[in-house]
Design an enzyme around this catalytic site. Sequence first.
Site, PDB file in Angstrom:
ATOM      1  CG  ASN A  74       6.841   3.201   4.874  1.00  0.00           C
ATOM      2  OD1 ASN A  74       6.295   3.124   3.788  1.00  0.00           O
ATOM      3  ND2 ASN A  74       6.269   3.726   5.924  1.00  0.00           N
ATOM      4  CG  HIS A  77       3.981   4.737   9.234  1.00  0.00           C
ATOM      5  ND1 HIS A  77       3.131   3.878   8.556  1.00  0.00           N
ATOM      6  CD2 HIS A  77       4.425   5.614   8.297  1.00  0.00           C
ATOM      7  CE1 HIS A  77       3.080   4.222   7.281  1.00  0.00           C
ATOM      8  NE2 HIS A  77       3.850   5.281   7.094  1.00  0.00           N
ATOM      9  CG  HIS A 129       7.659   7.720   5.275  1.00  0.00           C
ATOM     10  ND1 HIS A 129       7.456   7.263   4.003  1.00  0.00           N
ATOM     11  CD2 HIS A 129       6.490   7.526   5.937  1.00  0.00           C
ATOM     12  CE1 HIS A 129       6.204   6.831   3.890  1.00  0.00           C
ATOM     13  NE2 HIS A 129       5.588   6.977   5.051  1.00  0.00           N
ATOM     14  NE  ARG A 133      -1.081   2.566   2.776  1.00  0.00           N
ATOM     15  CZ  ARG A 133      -0.501   3.682   3.190  1.00  0.00           C
ATOM     16  NH1 ARG A 133      -0.445   4.741   2.399  1.00  0.00           N
ATOM     17  NH2 ARG A 133       0.072   3.750   4.378  1.00  0.00           N
ATOM     18  CG  ASP A 134       3.264   4.365   3.007  1.00  0.00           C
ATOM     19  OD1 ASP A 134       3.334   5.213   2.109  1.00  0.00           O
ATOM     20  OD2 ASP A 134       3.510   4.622   4.196  1.00  0.00           O
ATOM     21  CB  CYS A 182       2.605  10.243   1.356  1.00  0.00           C
ATOM     22  SG  CYS A 182       0.961  10.961   1.308  1.00  0.00           S
TER      23      CYS A 182
END
Length: 303
Positions: free
Chosen positions: A250, A208, A210, A16-17, A241
């Site tokens: 990430n 989370h 990055h 996803r990310d 993002c």
Amino acid sequence: MNQLPTKVRIIDVGPRDGLQNEKQPVPAAIKIELVHRLQAAGLKEIEVTSYVSPKWVPQMADNHEVMAGITRLPGVRYSVLTPNMKGFEGAVSDKPDEIVVFGAASEAFSQKNINCSIAESIERFAPVVAAAKAAGIAVRGAMSCTVGCPYEGDVPAERVGYLAGLMKGIGVERVDVADTIGVGTPRKVQAAFEAALAHYSIDEVAGHFHDTYGQALSNTLAALELGVWNYQSSVSGLGGCPYAKGATGNVATEDLVYLLHGMGIDTGIDLGALVDAGVFISEQLGRGTPSRVARALLAKRDS
Ligand code: HMG
Ligand code: MG
């Protein structure tokens, strides 16, 4: 360092990310294969896709196909992002184990990312949370920009406490403390966690990070010192993002696992199989992995 956890749970958010920001379409079959390789490597939680506007994030438009195509393993939790009721209604037939509402500690990022204020976002999330719980689906809340914002700069910890309190108020079960643009450093990240911990227990918060400024592992260690034992990362350091220009992916799951195993912290993940999953997706995307650990282990295999 006497509070260090003995085990850590990792959610790989790569599908996803990691992939949401890819300019070239990534076929659903590749995303499905990535999920299969991650679970084969021992990941027990995988963030698979999101139910957002395909005009805003075209890469996630194949959400149904991806969810329908994965062969689920018992004991693995598959989560998806749902920003509003439309997203939830799209997701529910695909039977996710957990849905994620995503808000921001900074007003400007909330506007850019989900086109509404923080207060409006909570109004949108409330019925999503209620509907998910009624359907027996777990609910997580991502909190973006908990240390810095691409539009507002430094974000004070009080803003994180404010958002965490709102999330708690609508029934969100656990929250992610996200450094969306990877600007955080250990003490700032600890302050953000402490603000979240005013509303959530240590078992209900996740890191989370990055890795834009190369601080994600240091920030992980800082969070470990507080006892945080849930983390999110992307295999091969994928991602970014679309509404945080210049922010990189990430922290690589390979790098996180190496750090944790080196400290005697159990993850249940097979690092060799994880490196192979990273090689698979890097080859599909036609570029090398940014994971230092993967590069080192691959060089060792070759020699
Ligand atoms: P909006 O424009 O405010 O929504 O978008 P709206 O209700 O006014 O609807 C406008 C159009 O969008 C309509 O279509 C709706 O049907 C459609 P039209 O009539 O114009 O054809 N629409 C939807 N379509 C599909 N799924 C939906 C949906 N909702 C409305 N759920 C919305 C609001 C949130 C949908 C929009 O702003 C959006 O999709 N934003 C993208 C947000 C996103 O995916 N960001 C990246 C993920 S967050 C992230 O990466 C951070 C994280 O990793 C943590 C961290 O690192 O910080 C989680
Ligand atoms: Mg993110």
